[in-house]
Design a protein around this motif. Sequence first.
Motif, PDB file in Angstrom:
ATOM      1  N   GLY A 176       0.788  -1.217   0.000  1.00  0.00           N
ATOM      2  CA  GLY A 176       0.000   0.000   0.000  1.00  0.00           C
ATOM      3  C   GLY A 176       0.818   1.263   0.000  1.00  0.00           C
ATOM      4  N   GLU A 177       2.090   1.176   0.440  1.00  0.00           N
ATOM      5  CA  GLU A 177       2.886   2.402   0.502  1.00  0.00           C
ATOM      6  C   GLU A 177       3.474   2.780  -0.852  1.00  0.00           C
ATOM      7  N   ALA A 183       3.821   4.121  -4.574  1.00  0.00           N
ATOM      8  CA  ALA A 183       3.160   5.079  -5.453  1.00  0.00           C
ATOM      9  C   ALA A 183       2.687   4.363  -6.711  1.00  0.00           C
ATOM     10  N   LYS A 210       4.350  11.533  -1.236  1.00  0.00           N
ATOM     11  CA  LYS A 210       3.437  10.679  -0.487  1.00  0.00           C
ATOM     12  C   LYS A 210       3.733  10.769   1.000  1.00  0.00           C
ATOM     13  N   PHE A 215      -1.305  10.842  -1.079  1.00  0.00           N
ATOM     14  CA  PHE A 215      -0.469  11.110  -2.250  1.00  0.00           C
ATOM     15  C   PHE A 215      -0.909  12.413  -2.912  1.00  0.00           C
ATOM     16  N   TYR A 243      -2.738   6.211   3.658  1.00  0.00           N
ATOM     17  CA  TYR A 243      -1.601   6.627   2.853  1.00  0.00           C
ATOM     18  C   TYR A 243      -2.113   7.762   1.975  1.00  0.00           C
ATOM     19  N   TYR A 290      -0.516  14.166  -6.886  1.00  0.00           N
ATOM     20  CA  TYR A 290      -0.114  14.004  -8.270  1.00  0.00           C
ATOM     21  C   TYR A 290      -0.347  15.317  -9.004  1.00  0.00           C
TER      22      TYR A 290
END
Lengths: 114, 114
Positions: A99-100, A102, B49, B34, B32, B36
């Motif tokens: 899950g970590e 990218a 992230k 992120f 988690y 983009y």
Amino acid sequence: EAGVAQSPRYKIIEKRQSVAFWCNPISGHATLYWYQQILGQGPKLLIQFQNNGVVDDSQLPKDRFSAERLKGVDSTLKIQPAKLEDSAVYLCASSLEGGESAIYFGEGSWLTVV
Amino acid sequence: AQSVAQPEDQVNVAEGNPLTVKCTYSVSGNPYLFWYVQYPNRGLQFLLKYITGDNLVKGSYGFEAEFNKSQTSFHLKKPSALVSDSALYFCAVRLYTGRRALTFGSGTRLQVQP
């Protein structure tokens, strides 16, 4: 290192016709995704593969969309028959397991249905 | 279920000024997170992230983001904006456990004026 490859980049078809998009993920990436991005919106997951198995296809319109990843590497997304509302960018992405990790995206396949 | 909100459709900032693009998330469990960036007619590019540890994470092109668990936010920041930073920015979230794909926000268009 090569990125995620997609083809074709652009496609224009008439409604009720069929279309297929191809994707080759980053080498060694076990997880492959197809996302749909409609203009002005964020990407929406269509299907997620882990190797050659389907992890999540809950948002895939299965009456017209299909996808396969037969050998656990490249993948094909098909639409048949296409509707006007399928006009979008189809983004393929891949990631390592975990899950970590990218997710790395291809340039996308732009579909216009007329 | 997991979701992401980007409350601003567009952010305008003058070149050289600091910028902030806001993101809040909702997830049952540890996330988690992120960011983009998407340039015109291109796929999404990974910026940074947050997995665990330091709440301030640094990424590509001088961007950084601050994780705030109590406010369930993950705002993107840059101390000094460049005209070339003008693009569409997406925040995304994934559950800490499981194999769920990323869920994206609707995007924020950043316009940096000379």
